[in-house]
Scaffold this motif. Structure first.
Motif, PDB file in Angstrom:
ATOM      1  N   HIS A   3       1.226  -1.416   0.522  1.00  0.00           N
ATOM      2  CA  HIS A   3      -0.256   0.140  -0.082  1.00  0.00           C
ATOM      3  C   HIS A   3       0.839   1.422   0.312  1.00  0.00           C
TER       4      HIS A   3
ATOM      5  N   SER B   2      -3.749   1.479  -4.720  1.00  0.00           N
ATOM      6  CA  SER B   2      -3.904   0.656  -3.620  1.00  0.00           C
ATOM      7  C   SER B   2      -5.838   0.258  -2.978  1.00  0.00           C
ATOM      8  N   PHE B   3      -6.058   0.450  -1.993  1.00  0.00           N
ATOM      9  CA  PHE B   3      -6.781   0.898  -1.247  1.00  0.00           C
ATOM     10  C   PHE B   3      -8.197   1.479  -1.771  1.00  0.00           C
TER      11      PHE B   3
ATOM     12  N   GLN C  53      -4.904   4.728   5.602  1.00  0.00           N
ATOM     13  CA  GLN C  53      -3.122   3.890   5.969  1.00  0.00           C
ATOM     14  C   GLN C  53      -3.248   3.100   6.845  1.00  0.00           C
TER      15      GLN C  53
ATOM     16  N   ALA D 252      -5.385   0.117   6.370  1.00  0.00           N
ATOM     17  CA  ALA D 252      -4.938  -0.366   4.894  1.00  0.00           C
ATOM     18  C   ALA D 252      -3.852  -1.127   5.774  1.00  0.00           C
TER      19      ALA D 252
END
Length: 466
Positions: free
Chosen positions: A134, A151-152, A244, A247
């Protein structure tokens, strides 16, 4: 009614169900200390202080973490403009924030971490994100580390926007090696003259969003109850925090609460716009407790458009509360806070912290209490005064509390003695029917800021407010 809050992430009011029964964990995005605070900053402090007090009154053991962002682009820019070290700016302004919170009666947090004291935790979080695919270190050797928003998939849920709507992140140098312009900086590689810390990817300093995730989870755990802050932080700051942290595998905050902004003439109050109103200047207009009343009286999610007239009205409203309790103590002696608050008051605060409705109950007690005193109903007046003190304690506004009564106690005793002598002379003048002399004494006291009121119990005095 159970305790309920409007959760920004769910976009609805939800029942509050803590992760641990009887405990409540609260993280508040505190100050970025590039300048002293204005009343817009401290509104957030007052709003969440009332929340913290209500949680405690409701029986929860509260852990309250309020961070300090003591390294940031703005702090560095101010330091460069003043030609002083960055930490000098941070220290100076953090003290100003602490003083402002204290002077407005905000209880100190359980813990108040600084960003620069938590670099190891930030490095660990970045490593977890890189390992999970991530985040990535820039290929140009700059030392930058970025979060890969693509990526998330849930990115944008908190602020209710799709990824294609998101604009390029503004927290990094456009010349650096970033894979997607929307990726945000977790770590900013070293630049000449800036403070740096070592990491496996090169020296640099933390990004704003990374700091809060690292500090929140260190003190409250990978999952905690409430994350708070101003409405202007929903995007990008809180969106990036949530992305963040989740993830990396942390559940993070279960509820997101955001207070509304304080504006002047319809514009957001901000240092950059030159329309901010700092606390020392405001305390030349009203007392600290009256400023707290003003900042806390509206619903926390509402927008306040500042005006001097509204501030004066708030001060007068608070003085009515204060006046009743002062008279109650004179007639009844010591009045202790009741063990419980009225049901209507509790229902108002349980319903998404409805302070404006709770204050309606407060002022209803003031009106009833004044009527009871006027009718000689001491028992009823005592009951109302006790309940009033309990409610005001929750709001941080009790004029008989140590916070608000102790500051001028010694001076008031001196003034009380001097005024007593003048009032004795006035009474003597009235007894001998020298009403001109009696009026002259009263007018002289009024000119000095001492207001005399004749009551069935005898003359009483107070300092003129405003």
């Amino acid at each position: 009614m159970s305790l309920r809050f409007y959760d920004t992430s769910a976009r609805q009011v939800r029942d509050f169900v803590p992760l641990r029964e009887g405990h409540a964990s609260l993280y508040l995005c505190g100050a970025t200390v590039q300048a002293p605070p204005h009343i817009g900053h401290i509104r957030s402090g007052v709003n969440f202080d009332i929340l913290r007090r209500w949680l405690t009154h409701s029986g929860y053991e509260v852990t309250f973490c309020r961070n300090v962002t003591d390294i940031d682009d703005k702090i560095i820019n101010v330091a460069c403009a003043e030609d002083v070290p960055w930490w000098r700016i941070s220290e100076r302004n953090q003290r100003a924030f602490t003083h402002a919170y204290d002077v407005l009666g905000c209880l100190p947090p359980t813990v108040e971490p600084r960003a620069t004291g938590h670099v190891p935790e930030m490095i660990e979080l970045m490593q977890r994100l890189i390992d999970a695919g991530h985040a990535y270190a820039a290929d140009d050797g700059s030392g930058d580390v970025y979060f890969d928003v693509r990526s998330f998939p849930p990115y944008g849920e908190l602020s209710n926007q799709r990824l294609e709507q998101v604009q390029a992140a503004a927290d990094s140098d456009p010349d650096r090696d970033k894979r997607d312009p929307r990726d945000f900086a977790l770590w900013k590689g070293a630049k000449p003259g800036e403070p740096t810390w070592p990491t496996p990817w090169g020296r640099g300093r933390p990004g704003w969003h990374l700091e809060c995730s690292a500090m929140a989870t260190k003190y409250l755990g990978p999952s905690f109850d409430i994350h708070g802050g101003g409405l202007d932080l929903v995007f990008p700051h809180h969106e990036n925090e949530m992305a963040q942290s989740r993830a990396a595998g942390d559940a993070f905050a279960q509820y997101w609460l955001h207070n509304g902004l304080l504006k002047i003439g319809g514009e957001k109050m901000a240092k950059s716009l030159g329309n901010s109103m700092r606390i020392p200047q405001m305390l030349e207009k009203v007392r600290a407790v009256e400023l707290r009343y003003y900042l806390g009286q509206a619903h926390y999610r509402s927008t306040i458009d500042y005006s001097d007239e509204a501030l004066r009205e708030a001060a007068v409203a608070y003085q009515r509360i204060e006046g009743f309790l002062t008279r109650a103590v004179e007639v009844l002696g010591e009045v202790a806070p009741a063990a419980r608050v009225p049901a209507e008051f509790a229902a108002a605060l349980d319903d998404d912290l409805g302070v404006s409705q709770a204050l309606a109950v407060v002022h209803g007690h003031v009106r009833e209490g004044n009527s009871a005193l006027a009718a000689g109903g001491k028992e009823k007046a005592a009951e109302l005064a006790g309940e009033l003190r309990a409610m005001l304690d929750v709001l941080g506004l009790d004029p008989l509390s140590e916070q608000w009564s102790s500051g001028d106690h010694g001076l008031r005793e001196v003034v009380d003695g001097l005024v007593a002598v003048a009032l004795e002379q006035r009474q003597a003048a009235r007894a001998r029917k020298d009403y001109a002399a009696a009026d002259a004494i009263r007018d002289g006291l009024a000119a000095a800021g001492v207001v005399v009121e004749d009551t069935p119990q005898g003359p009483r005095w107070d300092l003129r407010r405003g």
